[in-house]
Design an enzyme around this catalytic site. Structure first.
Site, PDB file in Angstrom:
ATOM      1  N   ALA A 252      -6.527   3.222   2.391  1.00  0.00           N
ATOM      2  CA  ALA A 252      -6.186   4.109   3.500  1.00  0.00           C
ATOM      3  C   ALA A 252      -6.415   3.546   4.892  1.00  0.00           C
ATOM      4  O   ALA A 252      -5.914   4.109   5.867  1.00  0.00           O
ATOM      5  CB  ALA A 252      -6.973   5.420   3.362  1.00  0.00           C
ATOM      6  N   ALA A 253      -7.217   2.488   5.033  1.00  0.00           N
ATOM      7  CA  ALA A 253      -7.528   1.980   6.375  1.00  0.00           C
ATOM      8  C   ALA A 253      -6.268   1.443   7.072  1.00  0.00           C
ATOM      9  O   ALA A 253      -5.367   0.940   6.409  1.00  0.00           O
ATOM     10  CB  ALA A 253      -8.580   0.882   6.281  1.00  0.00           C
ATOM     11  N   PRO A 254      -6.223   1.575   8.400  1.00  0.00           N
ATOM     12  CA  PRO A 254      -7.228   2.156   9.303  1.00  0.00           C
ATOM     13  C   PRO A 254      -7.171   3.674   9.429  1.00  0.00           C
ATOM     14  O   PRO A 254      -7.911   4.249  10.206  1.00  0.00           O
ATOM     15  CB  PRO A 254      -6.898   1.486  10.637  1.00  0.00           C
ATOM     16  CG  PRO A 254      -5.425   1.289  10.586  1.00  0.00           C
ATOM     17  CD  PRO A 254      -5.105   0.945   9.163  1.00  0.00           C
ATOM     18  N   GLY A 255      -6.269   4.315   8.690  1.00  0.00           N
ATOM     19  CA  GLY A 255      -6.265   5.767   8.646  1.00  0.00           C
ATOM     20  C   GLY A 255      -5.153   6.450   9.420  1.00  0.00           C
ATOM     21  O   GLY A 255      -5.149   7.674   9.544  1.00  0.00           O
ATOM     22  N   LYS A 257      -1.850   6.866   8.688  1.00  0.00           N
ATOM     23  CA  LYS A 257      -1.030   7.744   7.846  1.00  0.00           C
ATOM     24  C   LYS A 257      -1.847   8.937   7.370  1.00  0.00           C
ATOM     25  O   LYS A 257      -1.338  10.059   7.253  1.00  0.00           O
ATOM     26  CB  LYS A 257      -0.478   6.954   6.655  1.00  0.00           C
ATOM     27  CG  LYS A 257       0.394   5.765   7.047  1.00  0.00           C
ATOM     28  CD  LYS A 257       0.869   5.014   5.822  1.00  0.00           C
ATOM     29  CE  LYS A 257       1.569   3.723   6.180  1.00  0.00           C
ATOM     30  NZ  LYS A 257       0.634   2.723   6.758  1.00  0.00           N
ATOM     31  N   GLU A 275     -10.875   3.384   0.349  1.00  0.00           N
ATOM     32  CA  GLU A 275     -10.724   2.078   0.998  1.00  0.00           C
ATOM     33  C   GLU A 275     -11.771   1.130   0.433  1.00  0.00           C
ATOM     34  O   GLU A 275     -12.944   1.471   0.333  1.00  0.00           O
ATOM     35  CB  GLU A 275     -10.879   2.201   2.515  1.00  0.00           C
ATOM     36  CG  GLU A 275     -10.938   0.882   3.259  1.00  0.00           C
ATOM     37  CD  GLU A 275      -9.737  -0.021   2.978  1.00  0.00           C
ATOM     38  OE1 GLU A 275      -9.960  -1.224   2.730  1.00  0.00           O
ATOM     39  OE2 GLU A 275      -8.591   0.480   2.992  1.00  0.00           O
ATOM     40  N   ASP A 303     -12.779   0.973  -5.042  1.00  0.00           N
ATOM     41  CA  ASP A 303     -11.691   0.099  -5.482  1.00  0.00           C
ATOM     42  C   ASP A 303     -10.577   0.926  -6.118  1.00  0.00           C
ATOM     43  O   ASP A 303     -10.799   1.621  -7.124  1.00  0.00           O
ATOM     44  CB  ASP A 303     -12.241  -0.915  -6.485  1.00  0.00           C
ATOM     45  CG  ASP A 303     -11.232  -1.985  -6.865  1.00  0.00           C
ATOM     46  OD1 ASP A 303     -10.046  -1.848  -6.520  1.00  0.00           O
ATOM     47  OD2 ASP A 303     -11.644  -2.959  -7.521  1.00  0.00           O
ATOM     48  N   ASP A 321      -0.661   2.987  -0.185  1.00  0.00           N
ATOM     49  CA  ASP A 321      -0.342   2.104   0.941  1.00  0.00           C
ATOM     50  C   ASP A 321      -0.872   0.723   0.568  1.00  0.00           C
ATOM     51  O   ASP A 321      -1.927   0.295   1.027  1.00  0.00           O
ATOM     52  CB  ASP A 321      -1.006   2.649   2.205  1.00  0.00           C
ATOM     53  CG  ASP A 321      -0.491   1.969   3.460  1.00  0.00           C
ATOM     54  OD1 ASP A 321       0.436   1.152   3.348  1.00  0.00           O
ATOM     55  OD2 ASP A 321      -1.028   2.245   4.548  1.00  0.00           O
ATOM     56  N   CYS A 374       3.981  -2.823   4.258  1.00  0.00           N
ATOM     57  CA  CYS A 374       4.577  -3.342   5.502  1.00  0.00           C
ATOM     58  C   CYS A 374       5.075  -4.764   5.248  1.00  0.00           C
ATOM     59  O   CYS A 374       4.904  -5.653   6.072  1.00  0.00           O
ATOM     60  CB  CYS A 374       3.593  -3.276   6.668  1.00  0.00           C
ATOM     61  SG  CYS A 374       2.015  -4.108   6.395  1.00  0.00           S
TER      62      CYS A 374
END
Length: 438
Positions: A252-255, A257, A275, A303, A321, A374
């Site tokens: 999830a980082a950096p958060g 979304k 994360e 994990d 993600d 990405c």
């Protein structure tokens, strides 16, 4: 310290494949006089953005490469070439300050060498660049493996992608609709003298004509605005959450979304973010606190390839993600071109499939999973989904009906756009309901 020497100390570890701009530059900025920080960032990012062309030029002028212990001089030479080739810094200032920086590096013996090379470039740049024009690495300013792979993946798009990668990405904002509308946000930006426009695809996105300090953004401190690329803002809509849903945001980082999801939905039953890296998990907490959302989400440092952290309760929606090559965000992180290697892609694909397979078991029958990266390489994107669907009989691919990106056999691919969004990939998977629920 001379600012060019400081920049060389930032870039030298990258030339050794150690760290990144995001790990080395912040410390250098702390030790840099405030009035010179913008110049330091310009030198570092500009040089990294043009790195492969600059390397070819350096190779042309050097009789032999610098020793490993002198890669700070290599970095300094590249910085000098970039200033002469691509910056608005006056040539005499670029030359004098770059040569003087050898003294701050305690390598004054190299001053004459750098001075001679930079002056030769001034005299011979037209002829030398014409000679290098047919070299694809010089022409396209990317490593050869990257160019070849991109040509294979995207024969109709590779040139546009490479060109877009060498531009500076725009600064895009996300409006917190809990606090204000996009129209109101645009009005407030205009009143503050900041020219901006609504994004084409994200209903919550705004792109600034020129980047601005977040402190100058009206409402940023109060959580009304966040910095987030338009492509990343599309995730929340694809999840299509409903009141009472239990949602997981994995990796999830950096958060960004995660926060967008929470801003859009006030009636979710529970939201869990996972994360792996503690430092990156702290960035999630920072973003949640700035937006006042810390009580609406549980953040776990764990994990995503295991079940050790899971409480046994299935999720209605899962966002994966996935960690990836980040080749869709090179405009924001130009050092990716140097630090990423061709063999990394296969290794990342294995991790991605492992995370996706593990988390699928945590999804309710009838639930939805959104897979995102990405990356612009199909090996990390549509091929992962294809492999996964062959392994999971209860998984169903759902095509994405949208006017952004390019439809693929599985999911949609966005390419980096000049003055627009980053490169990104999304796929939507639905889990077939149990026979008893059908």
């Amino acid at each position: 310290m001379n600012i060019r020497a400081l920049a060389a100390n930032v870039l030298a570890p990258l030339l050794r494949q150690h760290g990144s701009l995001s790990t080395h530059l912040p410390d250098a900025l702390v030790h840099c006089p405030e009035q010179d920080r913008a110049l330091l960032q310009q030198l570092c990012y500009g040089t990294m953005r043009e790195l492969f062309r600059l390397e070819r030029l350096a190779q042309h002028f050097l009789r032999k490469p610098f020793r490993t212990q002198d890669l700070d001089l290599q970095a300094l030479l590249l910085i000098g070439l970039w200033q002469l080739r691509a910056s608005r810094i006056p040539a005499h200032a670029a030359l004098n300050e770059t040569v003087s920086a050898t003294e701050d590096l305690n390598k004054a013996w190299a001053g004459k060498l750098l001075n001679a090379i930079l002056r030769r470039y001034q005299r011979e740049h037209s002829e030398v660049e014409a000679e290098l024009a047919n070299d694809p690495v010089f022409q396209w300013n990317h490593p050869q493996w990257f160019i070849s792979k991109l040509m294979h993946n995207w024969p109709d798009h590779w040139q546009d992608i490479l060109s877009a990668n060498d531009t500076q990405a725009p600064m895009t904002l996300r409006v917190n609709k809990r606090l204000l509308t996009r129209k109101k946000a645009l009005d407030r930006l205009s009143e503050a003298g900041l020219e901006a426009k609504a994004c084409a695809y994200s209903p919550d996105g705004i792109t600034l004509k020129k980047p601005a300090d977040v402190a100058a953004l009206p409402g940023f401190a109060e959580g009304a605005l966040s910095v987030q690329d338009e492509a990343a803002q599309l995730a929340a809509g694809l999840l299509a959450t409903e009141p009472g849903d239990r949602v997981l945001d994995a990796c999830a980082a950096p958060g960004g979304k995660l926060c967008h999801l929470l801003e859009q939905n006030t009636q979710l039953k529970e939201v869990v973010a996972v994360e792996l890296e503690p430092e990156r998990a702290r960035r999630i907490h920072d973003n949640l606190h700035r937006l006042g959302l810390q009580l609406e989400c549980q953040v776990l440092t764990a994990d995503a390839t295991s079940h050790d952290w899971w409480d046994g309760q299935l999720f209605d929606r899962i966002l994966v993600d996935a960690p990836c090559s980040a080749t869709g965000v090179i405009r924001r992180h130009p050092d990716i071109k140097l630090l990423r290697q061709g063999e990394d892609i296969a290794a990342l694909a294995g991790i991605q499939l492992g995370i996706l397979t593990n988390l699928w078991g945590l999804l309710k029958p009838g639930g939805r999973l959104v897979y995102a990266t990405c990356s612009i390489f199909s090996q990390e994107n549509e091929r992962i989904i294809e492999r996964f669907l062959k392994q999971q009989p209860d998984a169903r691919h759902q095509s994405i009906d949208a006017d952004w990106g390019e439809a693929r056999p599985y999911g949609r691919q966005l390419f980096p756009q000049v003055d627009g969004h980053d490169g990104f990939y999304y796929a939507v998977l639905n889990k077939q309901a149990d026979d008893t629920q059908a």
